[in-house]
Design an enzyme around this catalytic site. Sequence first.
Site, PDB file in Angstrom:
ATOM      1  N   GLU A  47       0.865  -1.189   0.000  1.00 53.08           N
ATOM      2  CA  GLU A  47       0.000   0.000   0.000  1.00 53.08           C
ATOM      3  C   GLU A  47       0.906   1.245   0.000  1.00 53.08           C
ATOM      4  O   GLU A  47       1.977   1.228   0.623  1.00 53.08           O
ATOM      5  CB  GLU A  47      -0.831  -0.014   1.298  1.00 53.08           C
ATOM      6  N   ASN A 110      -6.783   6.369  -1.696  1.00 50.96           N
ATOM      7  CA  ASN A 110      -5.734   5.398  -1.397  1.00 50.96           C
ATOM      8  C   ASN A 110      -6.014   4.226  -2.346  1.00 50.96           C
ATOM      9  O   ASN A 110      -6.957   3.469  -2.153  1.00 50.96           O
ATOM     10  CB  ASN A 110      -5.841   4.991   0.078  1.00 50.96           C
ATOM     11  N   LYS A 127      -9.420   2.332  -1.799  1.00 51.68           N
ATOM     12  CA  LYS A 127      -9.652   1.806  -0.444  1.00 51.68           C
ATOM     13  C   LYS A 127     -10.987   2.273   0.132  1.00 51.68           C
ATOM     14  O   LYS A 127     -11.274   3.480   0.180  1.00 51.68           O
ATOM     15  CB  LYS A 127      -8.502   2.250   0.460  1.00 51.68           C
ATOM     16  N   GLU A 146      -5.811   8.969   7.679  1.00 52.93           N
ATOM     17  CA  GLU A 146      -6.388   8.539   6.395  1.00 52.93           C
ATOM     18  C   GLU A 146      -7.758   9.169   6.175  1.00 52.93           C
ATOM     19  O   GLU A 146      -8.133   9.468   5.049  1.00 52.93           O
ATOM     20  CB  GLU A 146      -6.462   7.014   6.326  1.00 52.93           C
ATOM     21  N   CYS A 172      -4.903  -2.908   2.959  1.00 47.38           N
ATOM     22  CA  CYS A 172      -4.623  -2.818   4.388  1.00 47.38           C
ATOM     23  C   CYS A 172      -5.835  -3.018   5.290  1.00 47.38           C
ATOM     24  O   CYS A 172      -6.294  -4.130   5.468  1.00 47.38           O
ATOM     25  CB  CYS A 172      -3.906  -1.507   4.704  1.00 47.38           C
ATOM     26  N   ASN A 197       0.289  -1.044   5.415  1.00 49.61           N
ATOM     27  CA  ASN A 197       1.210  -0.300   6.300  1.00 49.61           C
ATOM     28  C   ASN A 197       0.551  -0.368   7.673  1.00 49.61           C
ATOM     29  O   ASN A 197      -0.411   0.367   7.921  1.00 49.61           O
ATOM     30  CB  ASN A 197       1.286   1.183   5.928  1.00 49.61           C
TER      31      ASN A 197
END
Length: 312
Positions: A47, A110, A127, A146, A172, A197
């Site tokens: 990621e 993302n 994401k 995020e 993730c 991550n």
Amino acid sequence: MARLLKVAAAQLGPIHRAEDRTSVVNRLLDMLRQAHGAGCKLVVFPELALTTFFPRYWMTDQAEVDTYFEREMPGPETRPLFEEASRLGMAFYLGYAELTEEGGAAKRYNTSILVDGGGRILGKYRKVHLPGHAEHLPEAPFQHLEKRYFDVGDLGFPVWRACGGVLGMCICNDRRWPETFRVMGLQGAELIALGFNTPSRNIFHDEPVHLRMFHHLLTMQAGAYQNGTWVVAAAKAGREDGHHLIGGSCIIAPTGEVVARALGEEDEVIAFDCDLDVGDYVKRTVFNFDKHRRIEHYRRITEQVGVRPPSG
Ligand code: CDT
């Protein structure tokens, strides 16, 4: 006859804030060549693979935030990766921060892409499950922003016919949610690629470090088994400017077993010859969706977000 696809997970060690894209892409190229040398046809990178894990930093200047985003893919720094992969006939999964424009407004995702062996982008995923918070938490040891820096993905969880199988992607935190795997399982996913991550500290709760690795494996092993799919997970690992990320890149069989796992927290390629037919028996027996799913009892899953305990 077995339907074999040799796959690599290419774990990245730390990327410090000062490291530039060209240096990172050179590291990715090294691992791409290693994977090719090992006979792999598909390599999964992490990621946000082109930069440090920047959501840990509170930034108020949008221009600074945007230095971590890609406006085009491939762009000048990433094109060598596409060219070399195409020369070697290698497909790859790559995670990065995507800056795009929709209806005159900037959108930031993302994102991961699936690139085929000819260097063409076959699929894109944005994401869905963005973890962390949007506001500044000055008391926390680091931030997880995020929810501030990214929009929620708008592409769902599609799968693609690629590399001789049915491939899906997630990123993730998505792996912690059974819905992620089930939506792809319902489309016959045979291999799910994901990059991650994962900080070794939970900033919201004093959680022992060993649980971070346990939950990482637990959720992916369950997702693999419950949907009869391979899962290939690539970490960004180690200490980025002092902030530690867990490693644990791995390849998980549709039986739920971990068949390959990274040893360290540096750049490392692990590989496995995946038989894409192994999941068939899981899909035909215990998790035969046609026979056993009871959707009339699952409505809450799509109609309700939070928990509603009975009153009284
Ligand atoms: N990158 C990412 O999604 N990390 C999350 C951290 C969760 S704790 C805020 C993860 O699920 O690993």
